[in-house]
Motif scaffolding. Sequence first.
Motif, short mmCIF file in Angstrom:
data_model
loop_
_atom_site.label_atom_id
_atom_site.label_comp_id
_atom_site.label_asym_id
_atom_site.label_seq_id
_atom_site.Cartn_x
_atom_site.Cartn_y
_atom_site.Cartn_z
N ALA B 301 -9.89 17.75 7.64
CA ALA B 301 -9.48 16.49 7.47
C ALA B 301 -9.39 15.96 8.95
O ALA B 301 -10.17 15.36 9.56
CB ALA B 301 -8.19 16.13 6.67
N LEU B 302 -8.12 16.26 9.67
CA LEU B 302 -7.83 15.97 11.03
C LEU B 302 -7.98 14.34 11.19
O LEU B 302 -8.51 14.01 12.03
CB LEU B 302 -9.01 17.05 11.91
CG LEU B 302 -8.78 18.33 11.69
CD1 LEU B 302 -10.10 19.04 12.25
CD2 LEU B 302 -7.34 18.91 12.10
N GLU B 303 -7.11 13.77 10.44
CA GLU B 303 -7.18 12.29 10.53
C GLU B 303 -6.94 11.66 11.94
O GLU B 303 -5.52 11.65 11.98
CB GLU B 303 -6.38 11.81 9.50
CG GLU B 303 -6.96 11.84 7.84
CD GLU B 303 -6.00 10.98 7.14
OE1 GLU B 303 -6.67 9.67 6.49
OE2 GLU B 303 -4.96 11.71 6.70
N PRO B 304 -7.52 10.88 12.75
CA PRO B 304 -7.17 10.29 13.71
C PRO B 304 -6.10 9.20 13.59
O PRO B 304 -5.28 8.81 14.46
CB PRO B 304 -8.40 9.64 14.47
CG PRO B 304 -9.55 10.15 13.73
CD PRO B 304 -9.18 11.25 12.28
N ALA B 305 -6.29 8.43 12.52
CA ALA B 305 -5.76 7.38 12.18
C ALA B 305 -4.31 7.87 11.81
O ALA B 305 -3.47 6.70 12.01
CB ALA B 305 -6.17 6.51 11.03
#
Lengths: 216, 391
Positions: B301-305
Motif C-alpha cells: 500500500a504505502l499511501e503517499p496521501a
Amino acid sequence: MDLEKITELIVELELDEIDSAVQEALNEGKSAFSILDALTKGMNKVGKLYEEDEYFLPELALAGDTMNAALEILKPILEAESADLEQEQVVLATVKGDNHDIGKNILCSLLLSAGFKIHDLGKDVDEKIIVEKVKETGAKIVALSSLLSTTVVHIRDVNKALKDAGLRDDVKIIVGGAPLDMDLAKRFGADDFADTVVEGVRHIKELAKIPVKVKE
Amino acid sequence: MRILVLSKRERVIRTLELEEPDIIPIFYYGIEKTGTAYQAFMESEEYKKNEKYIKNSYSRFKNNWVGDITVQRFFNVDLFSMDPFRSKVKYSIVQSPPGAPGCVLETAGGRLFKIKPQVGTGKPYLWYMDGYYKTPEIRKKYWDEYGKPSELIDDKINYSPKVWNEYVESLSPYLYPMANLGVNLHEALFEGMTMSRVMYYMRKDPKHIHEVMTEYTKTGLEIIKRLSEAGVEVAFYGDDLGSKGKSIFSLKSFREFILPYYRQLYQACRKRGIFIIQHSCGYIDNLLPDMVDAGLQGIQALEPAAGVDLANLKETLGDRLCFLGGMDSTKILNFGSPKDIEEDVKKCIKAAGVGGGYFAGPSHDILNVPWENLLVFHAALEKYRKYPLNF
C-alpha cells in the motif's frame, strides 16, 4: 463537584463517570454554561494531546462519546438558557456516496464543545439536503467530510448546488478527509481545508470570524 | 549486459529475498469491479486482447473457474493475491439485527454492512456501516449462537499440494499467486467493536481485547498451517493500521494489544517457509520497525496521501523489508496530468527499486481512476521498470 474534575474526566476519557459528575454539579447549583466551559477545556486538552501524538483517533472518538454523554444531560438546559444567544451554526455532513463518519463525528463533538450549533446531517448526504438545511437554518459554514478518492468529487456538487440556490456567496465551505489537500479542496470549489479534526475546529473558528461576501 | 530473464515466480521470490531481479516486478492490489475504471476497461480494446479465465480441475465450484485474470494480464502483474481455497471461513450473516435495521451482521467479527450504490456507477456494493459488538455480552451471545471465528473455518476445503501445484502451474505464464490468509485482526477488532469502544476496553477491561485478539489469531494460525500443507510459498494478509498522517492506535497501544498477535502470525509463516506480506492503508511508518522485528517480510500500500515516506522507509528498513506499491492512486492517478503520473512512477522506482526488494504498483486498488490515466500509468511502469535504473 469541582469543575476541574469534570475537565479531568474528559481528558481521562472517563465515560462511565461523566454523567453522574455532571448531574452532581447541576445539583450543587453550578450553571450549565460553567459545566460546558469545563467540558470544553477538557476537549481542548484532548485536542492538544492528539496534536502532540499522545492521543490518537480512538482516544478522540472516546473523548467525543464522553462529551456527548455529558451533553445529553446539559442539552435541554443549555437550549432553554441559550434561546436568546446567537450561536454560530455549522451544517456538517459526509458527502454523497461516502459511508465513513468517524472523523465527522469527532469533529461534531469538538465543535459542540467549542460552542457552535451543529446541524449534523450524517453520512452519504445528497447535496440537495445540504442546501435545504443551509436555507432552513441560515448557517454560514458548511463542513464536509470525504474519505474516498471516489467521493471527493461530490464536494464540487455541493458547491454547485449552493451556487444554483443563490446561497454560495453567503456560505463558507470547509472540507477534510484522507484524499484531500488544499489544492484539491480549492479545485472542487471549497474555501478551506483542514488536515485533522483538531485543525478543522481551528479553521472553522477562523471562518466564523470572516464576514461572508455581501451580495450587490 | 543483462541477458537473464526470470520466470514470474523467480522474479517474485528473488525480490522478496531482497535481491535485484531482472526487471522490477509489478503488483496491483486489484481493480474494484463496481468502479468506473473497471467499466471503462470492459469496454476497451485492452479487455478483448487480455481476456482470460483459468480453470482448475480440483475446484469444488460448479463452473470450475478459479480465476478471471483478464485485469492481471492487462497490468502484466508478476504477483497477485488469489488462491483456489477462496473463503477459508464460513461467515454467518444475520439480517437486520436489533438496532440495525437494513444492515447485515457478520457474526465472526461483529461488523455491520449494508448494500448501497457504488459511487459513479450505482452498482450494488456492500459497505461497512458500523460495529455491533459494543459490549462483551453482545459478542458472546452471537459467538455462542453462530460459532467463534476458529469454529467457522471451512473444513470442506481441500488444501492438498495437488490442488495448489496445478493452480500455480496453470497461472505460471501470467503471474505467481499468493494465498490470502482470509482473516484480519486489527480491522476486525476496531470495525466490529468501534474505535471508541476498543479504546474504552483497552483502558477498562484489557482482558476483553486480548480474548478477541486471541480468538482471531487462533483462526489465522490454523489457516497458515493449512496453506503450508498445500505448499503455499507467499501469504498475503490485509489489515489496515493507518489513517491520514497517523497510525490508528498509538505505538504503545499497538505494542500491547496488536503486535504480540501479529508476531504469532508472522512467525508461524516464517517457521513454515512462507513469505508473509501485509497490506495496510494509511500512515504506518511509526509501526513498521516493530512489525519487521516481529517477522514481517513485505508491506503493501504505502499511501503517499496518508504521509508514508517510501524513500525513508527504504533507507531505514530496506535491508529487512520488501516494499509493494507506493505510487499515488489517491490524488495523482485520479486527478494528475500524464506528466504527474510518469514523474510519480519514476520517483517511487528511484526511491525503492534500487538493489531490488520492490514491487512497483499503485498504493491502493483502482476505483474510479480515469481510464486514460491508467493507460499512461501502465506505459510508465513498463518504461521505467528495467534494471539498471538509468533515469
